[in-house]
Design a protein around this motif. Structure first.
Motif, mmCIF file in Angstrom:
data_model
loop_
_atom_site.group_PDB
_atom_site.id
_atom_site.type_symbol
_atom_site.label_atom_id
_atom_site.label_comp_id
_atom_site.label_asym_id
_atom_site.label_seq_id
_atom_site.Cartn_x
_atom_site.Cartn_y
_atom_site.Cartn_z
ATOM 1 N N LEU A 619 0.820 -1.206 0.000
ATOM 2 C CA LEU A 619 0.000 0.000 0.000
ATOM 3 C C LEU A 619 0.856 1.260 0.000
ATOM 4 N N LYS A 620 2.012 1.180 0.673
ATOM 5 C CA LYS A 620 2.871 2.350 0.753
ATOM 6 C C LYS A 620 4.326 1.974 0.506
ATOM 7 N N TRP A 632 10.637 -7.683 -4.562
ATOM 8 C CA TRP A 632 11.673 -8.275 -3.716
ATOM 9 C C TRP A 632 11.293 -9.612 -3.105
ATOM 10 N N ASP A 633 10.088 -10.094 -3.343
ATOM 11 C CA ASP A 633 9.706 -11.424 -2.863
ATOM 12 C C ASP A 633 9.358 -12.296 -4.069
ATOM 13 N N GLU A 634 10.298 -13.152 -4.461
ATOM 14 C CA GLU A 634 10.092 -14.002 -5.627
ATOM 15 C C GLU A 634 9.082 -15.113 -5.372
ATOM 16 N N LEU A 635 8.790 -15.382 -4.098
ATOM 17 C CA LEU A 635 7.929 -16.509 -3.749
ATOM 18 C C LEU A 635 6.537 -16.056 -3.331
ATOM 19 N N LEU A 636 6.215 -14.811 -3.603
ATOM 20 C CA LEU A 636 4.906 -14.267 -3.262
ATOM 21 C C LEU A 636 3.813 -15.078 -3.948
ATOM 22 N N VAL A 637 2.782 -15.459 -3.188
ATOM 23 C CA VAL A 637 1.730 -16.315 -3.724
ATOM 24 C C VAL A 637 0.456 -15.525 -3.998
ATOM 25 N N LEU A 638 -0.093 -14.903 -2.986
ATOM 26 C CA LEU A 638 -1.355 -14.195 -3.161
ATOM 27 C C LEU A 638 -1.143 -12.856 -3.866
ATOM 28 N N PRO A 639 -2.143 -12.391 -4.591
ATOM 29 C CA PRO A 639 -2.016 -11.070 -5.235
ATOM 30 C C PRO A 639 -1.996 -9.969 -4.198
ATOM 31 N N LEU A 640 -1.271 -8.904 -4.507
ATOM 32 C CA LEU A 640 -1.169 -7.748 -3.628
ATOM 33 C C LEU A 640 -1.683 -6.512 -4.340
ATOM 34 N N PRO A 641 -2.200 -5.545 -3.585
ATOM 35 C CA PRO A 641 -2.667 -4.310 -4.225
ATOM 36 C C PRO A 641 -1.510 -3.548 -4.866
ATOM 37 N N SER A 643 0.206 -3.994 -7.478
ATOM 38 C CA SER A 643 1.276 -4.705 -8.176
ATOM 39 C C SER A 643 1.344 -4.261 -9.637
ATOM 40 N N ARG A 644 0.223 -4.313 -10.339
ATOM 41 C CA ARG A 644 0.214 -3.933 -11.748
ATOM 42 C C ARG A 644 0.543 -2.453 -11.917
ATOM 43 N N LYS A 645 0.072 -1.640 -10.991
ATOM 44 C CA LYS A 645 0.305 -0.200 -11.072
ATOM 45 C C LYS A 645 1.792 0.116 -11.074
ATOM 46 N N TYR A 646 2.543 -0.475 -10.137
ATOM 47 C CA TYR A 646 3.958 -0.144 -10.026
ATOM 48 C C TYR A 646 4.788 -0.822 -11.114
ATOM 49 N N LEU A 647 4.355 -1.969 -11.600
ATOM 50 C CA LEU A 647 5.027 -2.576 -12.740
ATOM 51 C C LEU A 647 4.843 -1.706 -13.980
ATOM 52 N N LEU A 648 3.655 -1.166 -14.145
ATOM 53 C CA LEU A 648 3.387 -0.284 -15.274
ATOM 54 C C LEU A 648 4.210 0.997 -15.158
ATOM 55 N N GLN A 649 4.353 1.499 -13.941
ATOM 56 C CA GLN A 649 5.163 2.698 -13.743
ATOM 57 C C GLN A 649 6.628 2.449 -14.087
ATOM 58 N N GLN A 650 7.109 1.251 -13.775
ATOM 59 C CA GLN A 650 8.489 0.919 -14.137
ATOM 60 C C GLN A 650 8.687 0.962 -15.638
ATOM 61 N N LEU A 651 7.732 0.437 -16.388
ATOM 62 C CA LEU A 651 7.812 0.472 -17.853
ATOM 63 C C LEU A 651 7.740 1.901 -18.365
ATOM 64 N N GLN A 652 6.881 2.702 -17.798
ATOM 65 C CA GLN A 652 6.720 4.076 -18.266
ATOM 66 C C GLN A 652 7.934 4.927 -17.926
ATOM 67 N N PHE A 670 3.003 -17.412 -9.754
ATOM 68 C CA PHE A 670 1.800 -16.826 -9.164
ATOM 69 C C PHE A 670 1.650 -15.346 -9.526
ATOM 70 N N GLN A 671 2.758 -14.668 -9.776
ATOM 71 C CA GLN A 671 2.706 -13.243 -10.104
ATOM 72 C C GLN A 671 2.910 -12.973 -11.588
ATOM 73 N N ARG A 672 3.127 -14.024 -12.371
ATOM 74 C CA ARG A 672 3.392 -13.855 -13.805
ATOM 75 C C ARG A 672 2.204 -13.218 -14.503
ATOM 76 N N SER A 673 1.008 -13.609 -14.114
ATOM 77 C CA SER A 673 -0.178 -13.066 -14.778
ATOM 78 C C SER A 673 -0.304 -11.569 -14.539
ATOM 79 N N VAL A 674 0.025 -11.100 -13.331
ATOM 80 C CA VAL A 674 -0.037 -9.679 -13.024
ATOM 81 C C VAL A 674 1.004 -8.912 -13.833
#
Length: 936
Positions: A619-620, A632-641, A643-652, A670-674
């Protein structure tokens, strides 16, 4: 061939066993970034990394990076043992500041010194402790028997005797703490003790219905006083020490001659057991208290009953006589204290206020006050002259079992079931802290807390290092074996934690400091199960099996269910109904325990323990969003809020760096789809989407394996990162597992994350699928059929750089379509006609010139055109020998082109180009053979 994915960022080339930070860094790698650990091992020795078995284990000692990990593992285990010993040492010191069992008896040795005796604790131990009341310090501990102490008596200034569950009279030297003698002959425990005024004889009263007279100096038994038919509960001596008076559970009071060891007389009259007996100071009257609720006063000389006081309903527990011999005080199960006059047996005061029964009474030396100890956890100080309450002494947490007053009448000493000795100011009614004890307790409990904290940290470090060393020596099998070993060690630790938790709860200093956060056994069980799940998942994740790791806990549940089902089907027989009922009940319980326990294991496997913290971090994150757990967590299983937003920001922010981040996140199934959802959104919103797709195909860093290979199957079966990105963008199923189990887990996760994926087909997704096909088509000997791809290429016309792509691929398609050497002349026509031949009406379109077609590709196309002109140009070659020379020249040119051009190709055109060269080489060989045959 894909390249090994090396970790980015500043990492130590070799971990240092003397650097504590490196232990934490490695634990972070193991539990959150196992790819970094594999990168570290690969950098340390690439050739050794590829090996397996004994040769790898032997060779690992020659590599500094590996050798340091072994040293760190040994050091972490040693540190754990040291911290364990340190915390145990501090725990022992703290525990020694108090009893570990209920304090059954206290005795004032002097105005400044006291002694206390405890019952057995849960281990069976008991002790005597000597206290300095002035300094508030524990002087020494006398380890007693293994069955608890019931009573103590003072022998002299330096000696006491004790009796209890070990059936022996123990003589102690208070100054040295030594046991001087142990007098044994009773068949059951000792209830009470007395010492003659000349300190030569000791008399013990036992639950075996007898009393024994002992010579203290010689340790010999002088007499066994037999006559009671019930346990002897209480004992007192005449002032001259010649006679003993005993009260028994048989309801009688007996008077004994100690010199002869004979019965003088029996005082009968009580209808229930006698709990306490006492004498007036002059020794003329005997007072007995019974569970029948009566207090009786007897004339000792005649044995006649003088008074019969109806005292306490429910029974009288204790009595005390004032120093002037005029009053007797009784305490009963009704919670009252009653004061009686001995002359006329009148009730002088009925003192009420306690909420529990009275366990003990102590009268001050001046006879002005009496202190009552109650099961309501309090003591009360009463004024005997006015019959009023002076103070209520509050502080104990359990029943107050014993009370004593110092000879100067200034202090009260009390002992209770909470195992803490307390000292009180009799004048003010305030507790006098045992200052030295409190200081020791503070520092030892603080040190224990700090030591326990670091112990847990080093247990985590040791766990990470054991898993690491096992993995780097034996691969996946090693990490799984290490997980099983850690599970067994964890079981041992879990058992001891349960015991330790009980110890912390029953020891007063720890109960006071940690009582608010005391861990219940079920919490320990939950923690242990989650620990097993985490260890189990990390063992697989270290070997790149993140998908398998997440399902490991579920696998345990299934194995237990199958085992129980097999047991039910094959062992339980209908013919033995009784056994069947017992077995079914046992199995039901086993299923219940096994199922719920393994659900907790699954929680650990899914790493749900970290999820609340990661959810807050999601969240923050930091200002640039790089602190989001998806990075920083390669083994993250559940989706987190977010995630897509900050990945998109990295690309931009930086497209190339963002692609690398996307590829790193894609390692986690587990996070590949996001991650791909963010990439798809960026693809359809960027100004140059085709440039992005070609950037994915060309980036050398994206030619790396999706995740670090470990086994031989991994080196052959793991796809490149660019294949995964393009294939998933093109809605193509990409095989990301290198073995059947890993692929099964990947497929299962793909189904579970289906709703997070983008399923919309567009010209861009179709072109991504085409590029993915090109990447997978490299090396295929079959011709490429362009019929299905014409609509895809045609749909690119409206995108920047689309016509350039159509031009390039059209030329290559024409070259790939050559079936006969005479058709090579089409090369010149294709180069001149450009897209007009493939898409009529578009020949005049302007090229965008965005650099989508690299110069080396254009140069290679030109060389192909030159070879085509050389072999199949418009000037026919009639001389066979000249024709052979031309064909040979074309073959050499083709070989040179393959060696020089293809070596620098990283684009999807490489596969098509290889196909063209292979096909043209076959045509040249066929033409050369035919020409040579014509010369024969």
């Amino acid at each position: 061939m894909p390249i090994f994915p090396l970790d980015r960022g500043e990492r130590p080339e070799s971990l240092n066993p003397l650097n504590p930070y490196h232990y934490g860094l490695l634990a972070y790698w193991v539990f959150f970034r196992p790819s970094v650990l594999r990168s570290y091992l690969y950098k340390a020795a690439p050739d050794l990394y590829r090996q397996s078995g004994w040769s790898k284990f032997r060779g690992s000692f020659k590599v500094r990076g590996y050798r340091n990990l072994y040293l760190m593992a040994i050091a972490s285990v040693v540190k754990c043992l040291f911290l364990l010993a340190f915390t145990f040492f501090l725990y022992t010191i703290a525990v020694n500041q108090g009893h570990t069992g209920s304090i059954n008896s206290v005795l004032a040795l002097s105005n400044t010194e006291a002694i206390s005796a405890s019952g057995r604790d849960f281990t069976g131990d008991s002790s005597l402790k000597v206290w300095d009341l002035e300094r508030g310090a524990l002087v020494r501990t006398l380890p007693a028997n293994t069955s608890g102490i019931n009573t103590i008596a003072l022998l002299s200034k330096d000696r006491v005797i004790s009796g209890g569950g070990d059936r022996a009279v123990n003589i102690w030297d208070i100054k040295s703490g030594d046991r001087l003698n142990s007098l044994q002959n009773h068949r059951r425990w000792i209830e009470d003790l007395a010492v003659t005024p000349d300190q030569k004889l000791a008399i013990s009263a036992s639950a075996d219905n007898t009393l024994i007279v002992w010579n203290i100096e010689s340790g010999k038994k002088l007499h066994i006083l037999e006559g009671h038919t019930g346990p002897v509960n209480s004992l007192t001596l005449t002032p001259d020490g010649t006679q003993a008076i005993s009260g028994s559970g048989d309801g009688t009071v007996k008077i004994w001659n100690l010199e002869q060891g004979s019965l003088v007389q029996t005082l009968s009259g009580h209808t229930a057991g006698v709990k306490a007996v006492s004498l007036t100071p002059n020794g003329e009257q005997v007072i007995s208290a019974s569970l029948d609720g009566f207090v009786k006063v007897w004339a000792r000389s005649s044995g006649t009953e003088v008074q019969n006081l109806t005292a306490h309903p429910g029974g009288v527990n204790t009595i005390a006589v004032t120093p002037d011999g005029e009053q007797v005080i009784s305490g009963g199960a009704d919670g009252t204290v009653k004061v009686w006059t001995l002359n006329d047996g009148a009730l002088r005061y009925d003192l009420t206020g306690h909420q529990g029964w009275i366990n003990g009474l102590a009268i001050t030396p001046d006879g002005q006050q009496v202190i009552s100890a109650s099961s309501d956890h309090t003591l009360k100080v009463w004024n005997l002259q006015e019959g009023s309450l002076m103070h209520t002494l509050v502080g104990h947490q359990e029943w107050v079992r014993s009370v004593a007053v110092t000879p100067d009448g200034q202090r009260v000493i009390s002992g209770a079931g909470d195992r803490r000795l307390k000292v009180w100011n009799l004048t003010s009614g305030e507790e006098i802290p045992l200052k030295s004890v409190e200081r020791t307790l503070f520092w030892t409990t603080l040190g224990f807390a700090v030591g326990a904290f670091f112990l847990w940290i080093w247990i985590i470090f040791a766990t990470a290092l054991i898993l690491t060393c096992s993995f780097m020596a034996l691969g996946l099998a090693g990490s799984v074996i290490a997980a099983l070993v850690l599970a067994l060690a964890g079981s041992f630790l879990f058992t001891n934690l349960v015991i330790l938790n009980d110890l912390l709860k029953i020891n007063p200093p720890y109960q006071q400091m940690f009582g608010a956060i005391a861990i219940d056994p079920w919490v320990l069980t939950v923690g242990f199960a989650i620990f097993l799940g985490i260890i189990w998942s990390v063992a697989f994740a270290l070997a790149g099996r993140s998908g398998v790791a997440a399902f490991a806990g579920i696998g345990l549940i299934l194995m237990i269910a199958v085992a129980l089902a097999a047991f039910d089907a094959n062992i339980i027989k209908d013919k033995d109904i009784a056994s069947r009922v017992r077995f079914v009940a046992g199995i039901s319980r086993g299923v219940e325990i096994g199922f719920y326990f393994n659900l907790l294991v699954t929680i650990g496997s899914l790493r749900l323990l970290f999820y609340p913290i990661e959810w807050i971090a999601a969240l923050k994150p930091n200002r640039r969003g790089e602190g989001h757990p998806v990075f920083w967590d390669e083994l993250l299983v559940l989706p987190l809020p977010n995630s897509r937003k900050y990945l998109l920001q990295q690309l931009q922010r930086d497209e190339k760096a963002g692609l690398h981040r996307i590829a790193e996140v894609c390692r986690n199934p587990f996070q590949r789809s996001v991650a791909l959802s963010a990439l798809s959104r960026y693809l359809h919103s960027t100004e140059y989407p085709l440039h992005l797709l070609y950037a994915i195909a060309r980036d050398p860093d994206l030619m790396a394996y999706l995740w670090s290979p470990v086994s031989a199957e991994d080196w052959l079966g793991i796809p490149e990162r660019r294949q995964v990105l393009l294939g998933e963008l093109g809605l193509q199923p990409v095989k990301c597992g290198s073995d059947w189990l890993n692929q099964f887990a990947e497929d299962a996760i793909r189904v579970l994350t289906w709703f997070q994926r983008s399923h919309r087909q567009t010209p861009l997704t179709r072109f991504a699928a085409l590029l993915y096909h090109f990447l997978n088509w490299e090396g295929d000997l079959s011709p490429l059929d362009w019929t299905d791809y014409k609509p895809t290429l045609g749909s690119l016309r409206d995108y920047p750089g689309g016509l350039e792509i159509i031009d390039s691929l059209t030329i290559l398609a024409r070259f790939a379509a050559v079936q006969d050497l005479s058709d090579l002349k089409m090369a010149l026509e294709t180069m001149s006609e450009s897209t007009t031949a493939f898409y009529p009406g578009e020949g005049e379109a302007q090229m965008e010139g965005l650099g989508l077609i690299r110069p080396e590709v254009l140069s290679a196309i030109g060389h192909l055109a030159e070879i085509g002109t050389l072999v199949g140009g418009n000037s026919p070659v009639t001389d066979s020998e000249h024709r052979l020379a031309t064909l040979a020249q074309a073959t050499v040119a083709l070989d040179t082109l393959e060696a020089e051009a293809l070596a620098s190709f990283v684009t999807p055109e490489r596969g098509i180009f290889e196909q063209i060269i292979r096909q043209w080489r076959q045509l040249l060989l066929r033409e050369t053979a035919a020409t040579a045959k014509s010369l024969v």
